[in-house]
Design a protein around this motif. Structure first.
Motif, PDB file in Angstrom:
ATOM      1  N   GLU A   1       0.926  -1.276   0.024  1.00  0.00           N
ATOM      2  CA  GLU A   1       0.053   0.117   0.040  1.00  0.00           C
ATOM      3  C   GLU A   1       0.772   1.297   0.013  1.00  0.00           C
ATOM      4  O   GLU A   1       0.735   2.318  -0.789  1.00  0.00           O
ATOM      5  CB  GLU A   1      -1.188  -0.109   1.225  1.00  0.00           C
ATOM      6  N   ASP A   2       1.882   1.225   0.672  1.00  0.00           N
ATOM      7  CA  ASP A   2       2.939   2.424   0.875  1.00  0.00           C
ATOM      8  C   ASP A   2       3.472   2.723  -0.482  1.00  0.00           C
ATOM      9  O   ASP A   2       3.558   3.648  -1.101  1.00  0.00           O
ATOM     10  CB  ASP A   2       3.930   2.112   1.785  1.00  0.00           C
TER      11      ASP A   2
ATOM     12  N   ARG B   1       2.045   1.698  -3.431  1.00  0.00           N
ATOM     13  CA  ARG B   1       1.165   2.075  -4.383  1.00  0.00           C
ATOM     14  C   ARG B   1       0.818   3.682  -4.302  1.00  0.00           C
ATOM     15  O   ARG B   1       0.712   4.420  -4.986  1.00  0.00           O
ATOM     16  CB  ARG B   1       0.011   1.399  -4.223  1.00  0.00           C
ATOM     17  N   ASP B   2       0.825   4.063  -2.842  1.00  0.00           N
ATOM     18  CA  ASP B   2       0.673   5.493  -2.505  1.00  0.00           C
ATOM     19  C   ASP B   2       1.768   6.287  -3.024  1.00  0.00           C
ATOM     20  O   ASP B   2       1.410   7.328  -3.520  1.00  0.00           O
ATOM     21  CB  ASP B   2       0.532   5.847  -1.180  1.00  0.00           C
ATOM     22  N   ASP B   3       3.039   5.784  -2.916  1.00  0.00           N
ATOM     23  CA  ASP B   3       4.065   6.499  -3.425  1.00  0.00           C
ATOM     24  C   ASP B   3       4.013   6.927  -4.613  1.00  0.00           C
ATOM     25  O   ASP B   3       4.370   7.915  -5.457  1.00  0.00           O
ATOM     26  CB  ASP B   3       5.568   5.813  -2.920  1.00  0.00           C
TER      27      ASP B   3
ATOM     28  N   VAL C   1       1.325   7.138  -6.610  1.00  0.00           N
ATOM     29  CA  VAL C   1       0.400   8.282  -6.698  1.00  0.00           C
ATOM     30  C   VAL C   1       0.762   9.437  -6.526  1.00  0.00           C
ATOM     31  O   VAL C   1       0.553  10.481  -7.228  1.00  0.00           O
ATOM     32  CB  VAL C   1      -0.944   7.739  -6.050  1.00  0.00           C
ATOM     33  N   PHE C   2       1.530   9.580  -5.407  1.00  0.00           N
ATOM     34  CA  PHE C   2       1.831  10.965  -5.035  1.00  0.00           C
ATOM     35  C   PHE C   2       2.975  11.352  -6.070  1.00  0.00           C
ATOM     36  O   PHE C   2       2.816  12.625  -6.369  1.00  0.00           O
ATOM     37  CB  PHE C   2       2.707  10.977  -3.389  1.00  0.00           C
TER      38      PHE C   2
ATOM     39  N   PRO D   1      -7.569   5.237  -6.708  1.00  0.00           N
ATOM     40  CA  PRO D   1      -6.253   5.597  -6.087  1.00  0.00           C
ATOM     41  C   PRO D   1      -6.536   6.895  -5.352  1.00  0.00           C
ATOM     42  O   PRO D   1      -6.027   7.020  -4.279  1.00  0.00           O
ATOM     43  CB  PRO D   1      -5.266   5.564  -7.128  1.00  0.00           C
TER      44      PRO D   1
ATOM     45  N   ARG E   1      -8.439   6.228  -2.184  1.00  0.00           N
ATOM     46  CA  ARG E   1      -7.583   5.430  -1.156  1.00  0.00           C
ATOM     47  C   ARG E   1      -6.687   6.578  -0.435  1.00  0.00           C
ATOM     48  O   ARG E   1      -6.573   6.539   0.853  1.00  0.00           O
ATOM     49  CB  ARG E   1      -6.841   4.440  -1.986  1.00  0.00           C
ATOM     50  N   ILE E   2      -5.965   7.526  -1.189  1.00  0.00           N
ATOM     51  CA  ILE E   2      -5.417   8.627  -0.621  1.00  0.00           C
ATOM     52  C   ILE E   2      -6.130   9.440   0.484  1.00  0.00           C
ATOM     53  O   ILE E   2      -5.603   9.897   1.412  1.00  0.00           O
ATOM     54  CB  ILE E   2      -4.716   9.552  -1.587  1.00  0.00           C
TER      55      ILE E   2
ATOM     56  N   ARG F   1      -7.096   7.395   3.538  1.00  0.00           N
ATOM     57  CA  ARG F   1      -5.937   7.164   4.428  1.00  0.00           C
ATOM     58  C   ARG F   1      -5.291   8.595   4.822  1.00  0.00           C
ATOM     59  O   ARG F   1      -5.015   8.652   6.118  1.00  0.00           O
ATOM     60  CB  ARG F   1      -4.918   6.530   3.750  1.00  0.00           C
ATOM     61  N   TRP F   2      -5.351   9.649   4.162  1.00  0.00           N
ATOM     62  CA  TRP F   2      -4.326  10.773   4.530  1.00  0.00           C
ATOM     63  C   TRP F   2      -5.561  11.818   4.813  1.00  0.00           C
ATOM     64  O   TRP F   2      -5.684  12.529   5.768  1.00  0.00           O
ATOM     65  CB  TRP F   2      -3.534  11.114   3.602  1.00  0.00           C
TER      66      TRP F   2
END
Length: 121
Positions: free
Chosen positions: A13-14, A16-18, A20-21, A88, A91-92, A95-96
């Motif tokens: 997940e981290d 995938r988030d990286d 996306v960011f 995505p 999801r961000i 989570r954030w």
């Protein structure tokens, strides 16, 4: 890599988030997403909207967005339709942004309570 129960591990997940960011960090890619938010567009339409960039550069940005799973493409005849893939971003958000919003609202509520008790004194 998924864990034995079929769920993504926190490391996955981290990563995938990286991705996306990193994709969202570029203003051209954000502008492409803005275009696709309204409706799907052909690759040619997206490239034409960026007259200051050559087609190859725009296609590279599209590939970054596809790797981040922020957009998807499918063939329609001889053209390729691109569409926004909102999961995505959700999801961000979940989570954030959602967590930080709740924390900020809690801090504001605490300040309101403190201000109310100060005014009564």
């Amino acid at each position: 890599m998924s864990s034995a129960n079929g769920m993504a591990s926190p490391v996955d997940e981290d990563e995938r988030d990286d991705t996306v960011f990193k994709a969202l960090a570029n203003s051209t890619r954000r502008r492409i997403l803005d275009m696709l938010r309204d409706e799907p567009r052909t690759t040619g339409e997206v490239c034409a909207a960026f007259s200051d960039l050559d087609r190859t550069t725009v296609l590279q940005h599209i590939r970054v967005l596809e790797r981040a799973e922020l957009i998807g493409g499918r063939r329609v005849g001889r053209t390729r339709q691109l569409a926004l893939a909102p999961l995505p971003i959700k999801r961000i958000h979940d989570r954030w942004i959602g967590e930080y919003t709740r924390a900020a609202v809690g801090l504001l509520a605490d300040l309101d309570v403190q201000a109310g008790s100060t005014m009564k004194s």
